[in-house]
Scaffold this motif. Structure first.
Motif, short mmCIF file in Angstrom:
data_model
loop_
_atom_site.label_atom_id
_atom_site.label_comp_id
_atom_site.label_asym_id
_atom_site.label_seq_id
_atom_site.Cartn_x
_atom_site.Cartn_y
_atom_site.Cartn_z
N LYS A 75 12.34 16.19 -17.04
CA LYS A 75 11.70 14.79 -17.10
C LYS A 75 11.04 14.50 -18.10
O LYS A 75 9.95 14.84 -18.64
CB LYS A 75 10.57 14.93 -15.83
N MET A 79 6.89 12.58 -11.77
CA MET A 79 7.57 11.78 -10.98
C MET A 79 6.76 11.91 -9.69
O MET A 79 5.42 11.88 -10.04
CB MET A 79 8.81 13.17 -10.38
N GLY A 80 6.88 11.10 -8.62
CA GLY A 80 6.88 11.25 -7.28
C GLY A 80 5.57 12.74 -7.36
O GLY A 80 6.60 13.76 -7.31
N HIS A 83 8.83 14.73 -4.52
CA HIS A 83 11.05 14.56 -5.68
C HIS A 83 11.93 14.23 -4.70
O HIS A 83 12.10 15.40 -4.33
CB HIS A 83 10.03 15.43 -7.05
N CYS A 110 10.00 3.32 -1.34
CA CYS A 110 10.44 3.72 -3.00
C CYS A 110 11.36 3.13 -2.99
O CYS A 110 12.64 3.54 -2.30
CB CYS A 110 10.11 4.84 -2.79
N ASP A 113 15.41 5.83 -8.16
CA ASP A 113 15.48 6.09 -9.67
C ASP A 113 13.89 5.69 -9.20
O ASP A 113 13.63 4.83 -11.01
CB ASP A 113 17.06 5.25 -10.55
N GLU A 114 13.56 5.19 -8.71
CA GLU A 114 11.69 4.94 -9.06
C GLU A 114 10.75 5.73 -8.10
O GLU A 114 11.25 6.44 -7.91
CB GLU A 114 11.89 3.64 -8.16
N THR A 115 9.85 5.56 -9.09
CA THR A 115 8.73 6.51 -8.23
C THR A 115 7.93 4.76 -7.82
O THR A 115 7.23 4.32 -8.48
CB THR A 115 7.60 7.03 -9.47
N SER A 116 7.02 5.72 -6.36
CA SER A 116 6.52 4.28 -5.22
C SER A 116 5.15 3.97 -6.34
O SER A 116 4.91 4.91 -7.11
CB SER A 116 6.43 5.15 -4.46
N SER A 122 8.98 9.79 -5.56
CA SER A 122 10.43 9.68 -6.52
C SER A 122 11.50 10.16 -5.75
O SER A 122 11.83 11.08 -4.88
CB SER A 122 10.18 10.05 -7.74
N GLU A 124 15.99 10.28 -5.97
CA GLU A 124 16.73 10.51 -7.23
C GLU A 124 18.58 10.68 -6.02
O GLU A 124 17.87 11.63 -5.50
CB GLU A 124 16.54 10.83 -8.57
#
Ligand SMILES: Cc1cc2nc3c(=O)[nH]c(=O)nc-3n(C[C@H](O)[C@H](O)[C@H](O)COP(=O)(O)O)c2cc1C
Ligand code: FES
Lengths: 165, 448
Positions: A75, A79-80, A83, A110, A113-116, A122, A124
């Motif tokens: 990455k 990431m959150g 994850h 959330c 494909d996003e991070t809060s 996150s 995915e």
């Protein structure tokens, strides 16, 4: 080119890196393992890591960069802290993987494909996690959660939200 | 009901069995290694030849023959690589072995390394098996402490070490030459064969044997019982047991180890796996991982077997060995059997599969790189309420232009599902064009 900061790594990671490089007949083979080690400590691969690893392995930065851009698990952004990887592939989908994914997004606030916003989560989609017999399957950080259904998803999310930092 | 015959997974699920070396030793662990050291490397190779062992990674290539291709004259070091990438959708057998009985794999690897005279071995394990990699590294440390690994193992004069190398989420690393590139620290672009047959020009351009986890475990059992005894399990050309992974719409999905040909598809699904879900009928089966051609529930399979005998099977009659699914026009591949019942929207199922191959193509060969994206886009569009009359033929034509035109077998892996789904369910693909359903409104479960 913009001068890069030197990379700060813990003594522990440095020791692991040194031991890793020793294991292979060529230094270049250690490229992927070193990227894993950096990501373990930093949570992602920062710019300065590219040059740092290239230097350590006597390679050009492009040799590292082209690996990072190929492998989905590496990455470029944090990431959150939690994850969540949801298996998207057929055997999981046949048993409700998409519904689990939807439910996770709602419960954790959330999007896929996003991070809060608080950096906590996150989500995915990933491809087959080799656990299709206990589908649908998700991972939270390094751990698998199998046979997920609505009830288990709600319970898991409650647990995950409780442990927010 | 056919009884499982567990050789590889003999202990894995026993309640008191743990994965540490003490438990393994208590169950006779590393005794076969000591037996192997009393043999000559060539004698072990001969046993593997006699056993008829075929690779469990996907292609079913005879293991003894693969070892024979090793270039021993080059003077370069020989490498052994265990393929633990386990990334073919529908497959989850190697995980059971590594997580529950890691020393069995390590013992199988040392014996194999001794036979091919490799001093350095690697286990290439998929990146998502975080715990699996830790388990294997711990097991390797335990084995080294007991002198089963390292310099001059058990005073045999043979030295060997194993390094665990983690991938990072790319399916193409399961393809053996892609795996080798990845292990060399590069992008996993598969190499063209010839000349890059791993046994001749493999890791670091040196002779290399790549074998699957289950294959290498079998070597241990072959040395234990002799190749001749091993060859009596199953049938000629289909020897030993196989661990089948059943997933999808069955009551009891899971992994089941049987002698090759020891049961039919019908016995596996309707008896061992407890049958389909209540009230459901079978629609289709993918018999060997998502790359294998799909079989339609009402198909008849006719032809001649290798021994010249004629067969006329329904889907339930297909024998579960290497040759059965192949005779039915598909393959046993990695042993991943995916069951789809009549709740499955077949266009959506294909769309799910094309998304996988579109995500995983390495991008090296134009027909594959471009083709998989078009197959994904077209099938996705079909599921989004905009299916067209010409889509079925368009999908077929793209798949046909990929097959046979790529460096590695990924091209076939991506083309075969499309060719078989569209060909065998053409009625449904055509009907889609007329009704144009939107994905979330059709089928029990959303697949795209
Ligand atoms: C696209 C693709 C993916 C593959 N994935 C795997 C895999 O995950 N695990 C595996 O053992 N073999 C996989 N294979 C097969 C390997 O290339 C190779 O044939 C196998 O590891 C050889 O081992 P065996 O002779 O013991 O079967 C794959 C092949 C292709 C073309
Ligand atoms: S399809 Fe989800 S684990 Fe295999």
């Amino acid at each position: 080119m913009r001068p890069l900061k030197d990379m700060e790594l813990s003594q522990e990671t440095i020791a692991k890196i040194d031991a890793r490089v020793e294991k292979y007949p060529t230094k270049r083979s250690a490229a992927l393992p070193l990227l894993h080690l950096v990501q373990e400590e930093k949570g992602y691969i920062p710019d300065e890591a590219i040059e740092w690893i290239a230097k350590r392995l006597e390679l050009n930065p492009i040799n590292i960069y082209e690996i990072i851009t190929f492998y989905p698990m590496l990455k470029r952004k944090p990431m959150g802290r939690k994850h969540v990887r949801v298996c998207r592939t057929l055997s999981c989908a046949l048993r409700g993987g998409y519904q689990v994914c939807k439910s996770l997004q709602e419960q954790l606030g959330c999007k896929l494909d996003e991070t809060s916003a608080n950096g906590e989560f996150s989500i995915e989609f990933v491809e087959c996690l080799a656990s299709c017999g206990t589908a649908p399957v998700i991972m939270v950080n390094e751990n698998h959660h199998e046979n997920m259904d609505e009830e288990k998803t709600i319970a898991l999310c409650r647990e995950l939200k409780k442990n927010t930092t | 009901m056919p009884e499982e015959h567990r050789i590889i997974l003999k202990h894995a699920d026993e309640p008191d069995y743990t994965r540490d070396i003490d438990c393994y030793l208590k169950h006779g662990g590393y005794e076969i290694l000591q037996k192997a050291f009393k043999m000559k490397p060539d004698e072990i190779h001969q046993e593997v030849m006699d056993s008829g062992l075929r690779g469990r990674g996907g292609a079913g290539f005879p293991t003894g023959l693969k070892w024979k291709f090793l270039d021993r004259k080059s003077g370069k070091p020989i490498y052994l690589v265990c393929n633990a990438d386990e990334s073919e959708p529908g497959t989850f057998k190697d995980k059971q072995i590594m997580y529950k009985d890691p020393h069995q794999l390590i013992e199988g690897m040392i014996i194999s390394a001794f036979s091919i005279q490799a001093k350095q071995a690697f286990i290439y394990i998929r990146g998502e098996f975080f715990e699996g990699a830790r388990i294997l590294e711990e097991a390797i440390e335990e084995a080294r402490a007991k002198k089963f690994l390292g310099e001059n193992i058990l005073n045999s004069g043979f030295s060997c070490d194993i390094v665990v190398h983690r991938g990072a989420g790319a399916y193409i690393c399961g393809e053996e030459t892609g795996l080798i590139e990845s292990l060399e620290g590069k992008r996993p672009y598969p190499r063209i064969k010839p000349p890059y047959f791993p046994a001749v020009l493999g890791l670091y351009q040196s002779p290399t044997i790549v074998n699957n986890v289950e294959t290498l475990c079998n070597v241990k059992h072959i040395v234990e019982m002799t190749g001749k005894e091993f060859s009596k399990i199953g049938s000629p050309g289909n020897t030993g047991t196989r661990i089948w992974c059943v997933s999808g719409h069955v009551q009891k999905p899971g992994y089941y180890e049987f002698p090759c040909g020891g049961l039919t598809m019908g016995e596996m699904i309707n008896e061992v796996c407890g049958g389909l879900m209540p009230g459901r009928k079978l629609k289709a089966i993918i018999p060997g991982g998502s790359s294998a051609k799909v079989l339609r529930a009402d198909e008849r399979f006719k032809g001649k077997l290798k021994d010249g005998s004629e067969f006329d099977w329904g889907i339930w009659d297909i024998p579960l060995d290497f040759d059965g699914p192949a005779a039915a026009g598909s393959m046993s591949g990695s042993g991943g059997i995916i069951i789809m019942d009549d709740s499955t929207d077949i266009v959506q199922a294909l769309s799910n599969i094309t998304a996988f191959y579109a995500h995983e193509s390495c991008g090296q060969c134009t027909p594959c790189r471009e083709g998989v994206q078009w197959m994904r886009k077209i099938s996705k569009r079909m599921c989004g309420g905009d299916a067209r009359e010409e889509d079925a033929d368009l999908l077929l034509s793209i798949a046909n232009q990929i097959e046979g035109r790529t460096i590695c077998a990924f091209g076939e892996a991506a083309a075969w599902p499309v060719q078989s789904f569209v060909d065998k369910f053409k009625d449904e693909f055509k009907a889609y064009a007329e009704t144009s359903p939107v994905s979330s409104e059709s089928g029990d479960k959303q697949l795209v």
